[in-house]
Structures are given as structure tokens and as C-alpha cells.
Design a protein around this motif. Structure first.
Motif, PDB file in Angstrom:
ATOM      1  N   ASN A   1      69.980   0.142  38.111  1.00  0.00           N
ATOM      2  CA  ASN A   1      69.165   1.114  37.386  1.00  0.00           C
ATOM      3  C   ASN A   1      70.019   1.806  36.337  1.00  0.00           C
ATOM      4  N   ALA A   2      69.451   1.930  35.162  1.00  0.00           N
ATOM      5  CA  ALA A   2      70.174   2.528  34.045  1.00  0.00           C
ATOM      6  C   ALA A   2      70.189   4.047  34.164  1.00  0.00           C
ATOM      7  N   ARG A   3      71.069   4.671  33.389  1.00  0.00           N
ATOM      8  CA  ARG A   3      71.120   6.135  33.333  1.00  0.00           C
ATOM      9  C   ARG A   3      69.800   6.688  32.832  1.00  0.00           C
ATOM     10  N   TRP A   4      69.568   7.963  32.999  1.00  0.00           N
ATOM     11  CA  TRP A   4      68.288   8.563  32.643  1.00  0.00           C
ATOM     12  C   TRP A   4      68.105   8.727  31.142  1.00  0.00           C
ATOM     13  N   TRP A   5      69.158   8.701  30.345  1.00  0.00           N
ATOM     14  CA  TRP A   5      68.988   8.853  28.904  1.00  0.00           C
ATOM     15  C   TRP A   5      68.887   7.498  28.220  1.00  0.00           C
ATOM     16  N   LYS A   6      68.487   7.537  26.971  1.00  0.00           N
ATOM     17  CA  LYS A   6      68.235   6.308  26.201  1.00  0.00           C
ATOM     18  C   LYS A   6      69.448   5.383  26.232  1.00  0.00           C
ATOM     19  N   GLN A   7      69.180   4.103  26.468  1.00  0.00           N
ATOM     20  CA  GLN A   7      70.222   3.082  26.506  1.00  0.00           C
ATOM     21  C   GLN A   7      70.259   2.338  25.185  1.00  0.00           C
ATOM     22  N   GLU A   8      71.470   2.070  24.680  1.00  0.00           N
ATOM     23  CA  GLU A   8      71.626   1.282  23.470  1.00  0.00           C
ATOM     24  C   GLU A   8      72.433   0.037  23.792  1.00  0.00           C
ATOM     25  N   PHE A   9      71.904  -1.118  23.364  1.00  0.00           N
ATOM     26  CA  PHE A   9      72.571  -2.388  23.587  1.00  0.00           C
ATOM     27  C   PHE A   9      72.884  -2.989  22.228  1.00  0.00           C
ATOM     28  N   ASN A  10      74.174  -3.170  21.943  1.00  0.00           N
ATOM     29  CA  ASN A  10      74.623  -3.736  20.680  1.00  0.00           C
ATOM     30  C   ASN A  10      75.353  -5.041  20.965  1.00  0.00           C
ATOM     31  N   GLY A  11      75.176  -6.029  20.099  1.00  0.00           N
ATOM     32  CA  GLY A  11      75.823  -7.318  20.319  1.00  0.00           C
ATOM     33  C   GLY A  11      75.153  -8.072  21.449  1.00  0.00           C
ATOM     34  N   ASN A  12      75.938  -8.803  22.227  1.00  0.00           N
ATOM     35  CA  ASN A  12      75.410  -9.573  23.355  1.00  0.00           C
ATOM     36  C   ASN A  12      75.684  -8.833  24.655  1.00  0.00           C
ATOM     37  N   THR A  13      74.624  -8.590  25.431  1.00  0.00           N
ATOM     38  CA  THR A  13      74.749  -7.907  26.719  1.00  0.00           C
ATOM     39  C   THR A  13      74.056  -8.748  27.773  1.00  0.00           C
ATOM     40  N   LYS A  14      74.746  -8.956  28.914  1.00  0.00           N
ATOM     41  CA  LYS A  14      74.161  -9.715  30.009  1.00  0.00           C
ATOM     42  C   LYS A  14      74.117  -8.837  31.251  1.00  0.00           C
ATOM     43  N   ILE A  15      72.930  -8.786  31.882  1.00  0.00           N
ATOM     44  CA  ILE A  15      72.741  -8.008  33.100  1.00  0.00           C
ATOM     45  C   ILE A  15      72.318  -8.981  34.194  1.00  0.00           C
ATOM     46  N   ILE A  16      73.036  -8.954  35.313  1.00  0.00           N
ATOM     47  CA  ILE A  16      72.703  -9.826  36.429  1.00  0.00           C
ATOM     48  C   ILE A  16      71.940  -8.994  37.454  1.00  0.00           C
ATOM     49  N   GLY A  17      70.712  -9.410  37.749  1.00  0.00           N
ATOM     50  CA  GLY A  17      69.843  -8.674  38.667  1.00  0.00           C
ATOM     51  C   GLY A  17      68.752  -7.954  37.898  1.00  0.00           C
ATOM     52  N   ASN A  18      67.791  -7.402  38.619  1.00  0.00           N
ATOM     53  CA  ASN A  18      66.689  -6.667  37.998  1.00  0.00           C
ATOM     54  C   ASN A  18      67.219  -5.425  37.306  1.00  0.00           C
ATOM     55  N   CYS A  19      66.591  -5.054  36.190  1.00  0.00           N
ATOM     56  CA  CYS A  19      67.033  -3.893  35.411  1.00  0.00           C
ATOM     57  C   CYS A  19      65.846  -2.986  35.138  1.00  0.00           C
ATOM     58  N   ASN A  20      65.987  -1.705  35.481  1.00  0.00           N
ATOM     59  CA  ASN A  20      64.953  -0.709  35.235  1.00  0.00           C
ATOM     60  C   ASN A  20      65.547   0.377  34.341  1.00  0.00           C
ATOM     61  N   ILE A  21      65.084   0.429  33.106  1.00  0.00           N
ATOM     62  CA  ILE A  21      65.536   1.456  32.160  1.00  0.00           C
ATOM     63  C   ILE A  21      64.433   2.490  32.098  1.00  0.00           C
ATOM     64  N   SER A  22      64.717   3.707  32.562  1.00  0.00           N
ATOM     65  CA  SER A  22      63.661   4.700  32.751  1.00  0.00           C
ATOM     66  C   SER A  22      63.449   5.632  31.572  1.00  0.00           C
ATOM     67  N   ASN A  23      64.270   5.534  30.527  1.00  0.00           N
ATOM     68  CA  ASN A  23      64.047   6.437  29.400  1.00  0.00           C
ATOM     69  C   ASN A  23      64.496   5.817  28.085  1.00  0.00           C
ATOM     70  N   GLN A  24      63.803   4.811  27.637  1.00  0.00           N
ATOM     71  CA  GLN A  24      63.950   4.205  26.317  1.00  0.00           C
ATOM     72  C   GLN A  24      65.162   3.281  26.184  1.00  0.00           C
ATOM     73  N   ALA A  25      65.024   2.317  25.276  1.00  0.00           N
ATOM     74  CA  ALA A  25      66.114   1.390  24.971  1.00  0.00           C
ATOM     75  C   ALA A  25      66.059   0.995  23.506  1.00  0.00           C
TER      76      ALA A  25
END
Length: 168
Positions: A1-25
Motif C-alpha cells: 500500500n502506498a503512502r497517503w499522499w500523491k504518488q509520482e512515478f517517473n521513468g520505469n517503475t516495477k511493483i511486485i504484488g497488488n498495489c493500492n494508491i489511496s490518494n492520487q498518482a
């Protein structure tokens, strides 16, 4: 689970497993998720200037603005506010083995909605699609205004080539 504030992904990002972003991306580049991806929160819930790939489901829980490709191995759903793709560039929504559901208040899409093994469901307020819907089945709910137009935006070469390969 991502942090509560907006997440920024730049370039190539890989996440292994389910991902829940609760406040914007904000996605600028390529976001790869091995599992399901859920993005919720305030508007716009997701600003895309790149590509999102997930092996499972993708769910956007509010306004979506962007350009690029959203690819899921399973279902793609949009709920809440509006979906808007940039008028000068294209977006591709592609569900490999699932459904695509657009149940937003209003939306305008320039590009392609592709679910070769599933159903594309279109429900909403003012619906404007500039491009194509390709699916096993298409369900239209009760939009106030549904308008479909030919797209005057060319799909990027890589995207056109990939979709052509899939259709053949």
C-alpha cells in the motif's frame, strides 16, 4: 500500500504484488504492476503521461486525465468523475482477457478501447469517443449524450504495431 499522499512515478517503475494508491498518482514513464492496481483519492485521481501495465485488474476511482496506454491482463474500470484523454494525442485502453467499464460522470476519449475477449460497458453523462471500440461485446448503458467520431489523432507507431499484431 502506498503512502497517503500523491504518488509520482517517473521513468520505469516495477511493483511486485497488488498495489493500492489511496490518494492520487502521476505517471510519467512506465508503471509495471505484477498484480492488481487501484488508484483512488481526490481529483484527478490519475494523471498519465506514459503507460500503465498490470497483470491483474486496474481500477481508477475518480477523474482520470492522460495520454498513453493502460494495459491490464484482466478488467479495467473507471468510476467517479470524468475521463479525459488529451485532444492532441491518443490513449489506448487495452484489457487482454477482461472487461473495460467506463461508468463516469462525463468522458472524452481520443484513441482506442480494446477488449478482444471481454465486454466494453459505456455508461455516463456526456460521452464523446473519438476513435474505436473493439470488443467481443459492447454494452451501452444510459448516457445522457453519446457521440462517437472518427479519430483525427494517429496512434503512436509502437501502439499501432502492437494492436495490429493482436488483431491479426
Amino acid at each position: 500500500n502506498a503512502r497517503w499522499w500523491k504518488q509520482e512515478f517517473n521513468g520505469n517503475t516495477k511493483i511486485i504484488g497488488n498495489c493500492n494508491i489511496s490518494n492520487q498518482a502521476v505517471v510519467k514513464g512506465n508503471l509495471y504492476v505484477e498484480g492488481d492496481l487501484t488508484i483512488s483519492g481526490g481529483a484527478p485521481v490519475c494523471t498519465l503521461d506514459g503507460n500503465i501495465y498490470a497483470t491483474g485488474k486496474i481500477h481508477f476511482g475518480n477523474d482520470f486525465v492522460g495520454t498513453g496506454c493502460v494495459f491490464a491482463g484482466k478488467d479495467i474500470t473507471f468510476t467517479g468523475g470524468f475521463v479525459q484523454a488529451d485532444r492532441t494525442t491518443a490513449i489506448c485502453l487495452y484489457s487482454e482477457n477482461g472487461n473495460i467499464t467506463l461508468s463516469n460522470r462525463d468522458y472524452e476519449i481520443h484513441g482506442m478501447i480494446y477488449a478482444p475477449e471481454g465486454t466494453v460497458s459505456v455508461v455516463g453523462g456526456n460521452v464523446n469517443i473519438y476513435g474505436s471500440i473493439i470488443a467481443d461485446k459492447i454494452n451501452y448503458g444510459s448516457p445522457n449524450n453519446l457521440r462517437m467520431y472518427a479519430s483525427d489523432v494517429t496512434l503512436p507507431f509502437e501502439l499501432s504495431k502492437a494492436v495490429t499484431r493482436l488483431v491479426l
